[in-house]
Scaffold this active site. Structure first.
Site, PDB file in Angstrom:
ATOM      1  N   SER A  62       6.203  -8.731   6.501  1.00  0.00           N
ATOM      2  CA  SER A  62       6.377  -9.604   7.667  1.00  0.00           C
ATOM      3  C   SER A  62       7.384 -10.716   7.375  1.00  0.00           C
ATOM      4  CB  SER A  62       5.036 -10.223   8.060  1.00  0.00           C
ATOM      5  OG  SER A  62       4.074  -9.210   8.259  1.00  0.00           O
TER       6      SER A  62
HETATM    7  N1  SAM Z   1       0.641  -7.949   4.840  1.00  0.00           N
HETATM    8  C1  SAM Z   1       1.718  -7.078   4.502  1.00  0.00           C
HETATM    9  C2  SAM Z   1       2.707  -7.700   3.557  1.00  0.00           C
HETATM   10  O1  SAM Z   1       2.520  -8.845   3.156  1.00  0.00           O
HETATM   11  O2  SAM Z   1       3.650  -6.992   3.192  1.00  0.00           O
HETATM   12  C3  SAM Z   1       2.437  -6.569   5.718  1.00  0.00           C
HETATM   13  C4  SAM Z   1       1.635  -5.540   6.396  1.00  0.00           C
HETATM   14  S1  SAM Z   1       2.515  -4.386   7.391  1.00  0.00           S
HETATM   15  C5  SAM Z   1       3.184  -5.371   8.669  1.00  0.00           C
HETATM   16  C6  SAM Z   1       1.067  -3.611   8.123  1.00  0.00           C
HETATM   17  C7  SAM Z   1       0.264  -2.774   7.175  1.00  0.00           C
HETATM   18  O3  SAM Z   1      -0.985  -2.459   7.813  1.00  0.00           O
HETATM   19  C8  SAM Z   1       0.904  -1.432   6.810  1.00  0.00           C
HETATM   20  O4  SAM Z   1       0.999  -1.314   5.413  1.00  0.00           O
HETATM   21  C9  SAM Z   1      -0.043  -0.412   7.416  1.00  0.00           C
HETATM   22  O5  SAM Z   1      -0.132   0.797   6.669  1.00  0.00           O
HETATM   23  C10 SAM Z   1      -1.361  -1.171   7.411  1.00  0.00           C
HETATM   24  N2  SAM Z   1      -2.396  -0.679   8.327  1.00  0.00           N
HETATM   25  C11 SAM Z   1      -2.276  -0.224   9.607  1.00  0.00           C
HETATM   26  N3  SAM Z   1      -3.470   0.116  10.086  1.00  0.00           N
HETATM   27  C12 SAM Z   1      -4.380  -0.132   9.107  1.00  0.00           C
HETATM   28  C13 SAM Z   1      -5.791   0.011   8.978  1.00  0.00           C
HETATM   29  N4  SAM Z   1      -6.565   0.489   9.967  1.00  0.00           N
HETATM   30  N5  SAM Z   1      -6.386  -0.355   7.819  1.00  0.00           N
HETATM   31  C14 SAM Z   1      -5.650  -0.837   6.788  1.00  0.00           C
HETATM   32  N6  SAM Z   1      -4.311  -0.989   6.834  1.00  0.00           N
HETATM   33  C15 SAM Z   1      -3.684  -0.651   7.978  1.00  0.00           C
END
Ligand code: SAM
Length: 222
Positions: A62
């Site tokens: 992000s």
């Molecule tokens: N917090 C992260 C960082 O600091 O890099 C950015 C996260 S990225 C915008 C969103 C993440 O959420 C992705 O890696 C995706 O695979 C994960 N995601 C989506 N749905 C999810 C779920 N139900 N449970 C866990 N992770 C999930």
């Protein structure tokens, strides 16, 4: 060779403070965590740019400002137990680890989770625990939490998170359509919840039982 410390100072001075981030502990953590070590080999020189960046598997790290806003809305003092949904690169988790006692972070894509777990080990972030699974279920075995931060976009607020918050605890979550959302801070009170809108945002989808269906989910432009 980039002066990453200088780039971090500029990030705080030019991107975070002018947009209203005030919590000194959050600003300090953002100035401390080496974001360039979390963006992967392809982008170290762009690590402190004012934008999200791709981290593989269609996922993103992000924008620094969004990390700061979400962290500030958790209102951490240092002794909290926090749950993050969407481990991704681990950058948000690393920031949280400097501000709370313990951080549990759930990631649904195993390859991302394992890579980031190794990154935490290598960089000695010892109070973050990575779990592979569907984060829309929360993490009942570790509940209740003082704070829950969801770093993917939800179609609505999953009740699981409210159930797993302590009274007085804060949930920070982007909610809306697939391609645009509003960031909310939800506070659990003795009689229910209060909800306040923070800022518009665009996140990749939260995919799971109480999120978006994988077959419907397509990724936004960033
Ligand atoms: N917090 C992260 C960082 O600091 O890099 C950015 C996260 S990225 C915008 C969103 C993440 O959420 C992705 O890696 C995706 O695979 C994960 N995601 C989506 N749905 C999810 C779920 N139900 N449970 C866990 N992770 C999930």
């Amino acid at each position: 060779m980039e002066d990453f410390k200088k780039l971090r100072e500029l990030m705080v001075e030019q991107q975070l403070i002018p947009r209203g981030i005030k919590d000194e502990r959050v600003l300090k953590a953002m100035e401390t965590v080496p974001r360039h070590l979390f963006v992967g080999d392809a982008f170290p020189e762009r690590a402190y740019d004012d934008c999200a960046l791709p981290i593989g598997e269609g996922q993103t790290i992000s924008q620094p400002y969004m990390v700061a806003v979400m962290t500030e809305l958790l209102e951490l003092k240092g002794d909290e137990k926090v749950l993050e949904i969407g481990t991704g690169s681990g950058y948000q988790g690393a920031v949280l680890s400097l501000l709370a006692a313990e951080v549990f972070t759930v990631e649904r894509i195993e390859t991302i989770a394992l890579k980031t777990q190794e990154r935490f080990r290598r960089f000695k972030y010892t109070n973050i625990y990575v779990v592979v699974g569907d984060g829309t279920l929360g993490l009942p075995e570790q509940a209740p939490f003082d704070g829950i931060i969801v770093t993917a976009a939800a179609p609505q607020i999953p009740d699981t998170y409210i159930k797993q918050l302590k009274v007085g605890g804060r949930l920070v979550i982007p909610v809306g359509s697939r391609f645009s959302q509003m960031l909310y801070q939800v506070r659990k009170t003795p009689s229910g919840i209060t909800t306040s809108a923070s800022t518009p945002c665009v996140f990749v989808p939260l995919i799971g039982k109480y999120g978006w269906d994988e077959t419907e989910a397509q990724y936004p432009a960033y």
